[in-house]
Write a protein that holds these residues in place. Structure first.
Motif, PDB file in Angstrom:
ATOM      1  N   THR A  69       0.840  -1.201   0.000  1.00 56.59           N
ATOM      2  CA  THR A  69       0.000   0.000   0.000  1.00 56.59           C
ATOM      3  C   THR A  69       0.876   1.253   0.000  1.00 56.59           C
ATOM      4  N   THR A  70       0.242   2.378  -0.284  1.00 55.90           N
ATOM      5  CA  THR A  70       0.954   3.660  -0.231  1.00 55.90           C
ATOM      6  C   THR A  70       1.534   3.889   1.156  1.00 55.90           C
ATOM      7  N   LEU A  71       0.765   3.511   2.188  1.00 58.49           N
ATOM      8  CA  LEU A  71       1.237   3.684   3.562  1.00 58.49           C
ATOM      9  C   LEU A  71       2.463   2.821   3.847  1.00 58.49           C
ATOM     10  N   ASP A  72       2.487   1.597   3.295  1.00 57.22           N
ATOM     11  CA  ASP A  72       3.666   0.750   3.469  1.00 57.22           C
ATOM     12  C   ASP A  72       4.892   1.412   2.835  1.00 57.22           C
ATOM     13  N   GLY A  73       4.701   1.946   1.646  1.00 64.36           N
ATOM     14  CA  GLY A  73       5.805   2.627   0.978  1.00 64.36           C
ATOM     15  C   GLY A  73       6.276   3.843   1.754  1.00 64.36           C
ATOM     16  N   ASP A  74       5.319   4.594   2.322  1.00 63.42           N
ATOM     17  CA  ASP A  74       5.678   5.760   3.132  1.00 63.42           C
ATOM     18  C   ASP A  74       6.467   5.333   4.362  1.00 63.42           C
ATOM     19  N   LEU A  75       6.054   4.226   4.970  1.00 65.31           N
ATOM     20  CA  LEU A  75       6.748   3.763   6.167  1.00 65.31           C
ATOM     21  C   LEU A  75       8.196   3.394   5.861  1.00 65.31           C
ATOM     22  N   LEU A  76       8.422   2.772   4.715  1.00 65.71           N
ATOM     23  CA  LEU A  76       9.790   2.411   4.343  1.00 65.71           C
ATOM     24  C   LEU A  76      10.685   3.647   4.279  1.00 65.71           C
ATOM     25  N   LEU A  82      10.881   0.718  -4.421  1.00 64.41           N
ATOM     26  CA  LEU A  82      10.661   0.875  -2.983  1.00 64.41           C
ATOM     27  C   LEU A  82      11.756   1.678  -2.303  1.00 64.41           C
ATOM     28  N   VAL A  83      12.621   2.288  -3.085  1.00 68.15           N
ATOM     29  CA  VAL A  83      13.639   3.218  -2.594  1.00 68.15           C
ATOM     30  C   VAL A  83      14.570   2.546  -1.567  1.00 68.15           C
ATOM     31  N   ARG A  84      14.782   1.251  -1.714  1.00 65.28           N
ATOM     32  CA  ARG A  84      15.740   0.541  -0.873  1.00 65.28           C
ATOM     33  C   ARG A  84      16.426  -0.501  -1.739  1.00 65.28           C
ATOM     34  N   SER A  85      17.699  -0.738  -1.452  1.00 61.19           N
ATOM     35  CA  SER A  85      18.455  -1.710  -2.232  1.00 61.19           C
ATOM     36  C   SER A  85      18.021  -3.130  -1.880  1.00 61.19           C
ATOM     37  N   GLU A  86      18.330  -4.073  -2.779  1.00 59.79           N
ATOM     38  CA  GLU A  86      17.986  -5.472  -2.526  1.00 59.79           C
ATOM     39  C   GLU A  86      18.671  -5.984  -1.261  1.00 59.79           C
TER      40      GLU A  86
END
Length: 246
Positions: free
Chosen positions: A161-168, A208-212
């Motif tokens: 969800t958008t919220l999950d992405g925001d949390l990351l 997701l703006v994070r590396s693998e």
């Protein structure tokens, strides 16, 4: 006994300044309300009621802390307790009768802590809940120096969800995250394969703006005990690796 089975409730904290003033590494559990966060914690720790789900999801704004320890073991008598030597004054050394020392156990060795953060994003929560979450859980994820890793709970049926992405984006780039795609038992085998493939593709493309290396995802089911061993092993490595590095 596994490491997570040693979990013991420590405290409920509503202000960051009330967090423990130590250097024990912490693993934070975060997730959207109703995504199965409490169930995941309970099954990972083999406890039925360690973590509680609020009767009104989204309203409880507090951090719940659980300490983890290495199992205590019986400690035998030290050689210095059982055989001492005296000089008899004539230049000879004679053994003295061993002191009577009762066997004792080692005190628990606390090696880390789980932190259950408030659920977020519940539609019926009061309008001020988001700002409360930002001040408590958000600031914890950004500023807590003890934080070593984050377990993000996400319902596999909803997708990211958008919220999950925001949390990351709240989590510092150097903090590893594992995303548990919960309630995987609700999907067919083929649907689970498609879900995990789609999530891994998002990670690989950088969406997701994070590396693998800093974001993994696992299929998880509390009721069918899916993904337990992999998650426990990750947490063990994060905690023991942190402890050995200190």
């Amino acid at each position: 006994m596994s490491l997570l089975q040693t979990a013991q409730f420590l405290d409920t904290v509503v202000r960051l300044e009330h967090l423990p003033k130590d250097d024990l590494p912490e693993i934070a559990f975060v997730g959207r309300s109703n995504a199965g966060k409490s169930s995941a914690i309970n099954v990972l720790c083999e406890r039925k009621r360690l973590a509680y789900a609020s009767k009104t999801p989204g309203r409880t704004q507090a951090l719940n802390l659980f300490n983890l320890r290495l199992p205590a073991s019986a400690m035998g008598l030290h050689a210095s307790d059982t055989a001492r030597e005296d000089n008899d004054g004539a230049g000879t050394v004679a053994p003295r009768k061993a002191d009577t020392v009762a066997p004792r156990k080692l005190a628990p060795v606390w090696i880390g802590r789980l932190v259950d953060t408030p659920g977020y994003g519940y539609a019926e929560a009061p309008i001020h809940t988001k700002s409360q979450w930002d001040r408590l859980a958000g600031r914890y994820l950004q500023a807590r120096k003890n934080l070593r890793a984050v377990v993000l709970i996400s319902d596999v049926r909803r997708g990211l969800t958008t919220l999950d992405g925001d949390l990351l984006r709240w989590v510092a780039p150097h903090i590893p995250v594992v995303m548990l795609l919960t309630k995987a038992d609700k999907l067919t085998h083929q649907e689970r394969l498609r879900a995990i493939k789609a999530m891994k593709a998002k990670i690989k493309t950088g969406e997701l703006v994070r590396s693998e290396a800093m974001l993994q995802c696992l299929l998880f089911s509390a009721t069918h005990r899916m993904g337990l061993d992999e998650t426990r092993e990750l947490i063990k490595v994060w905690l023991l690796g942190s402890a050995e590095a200190q």
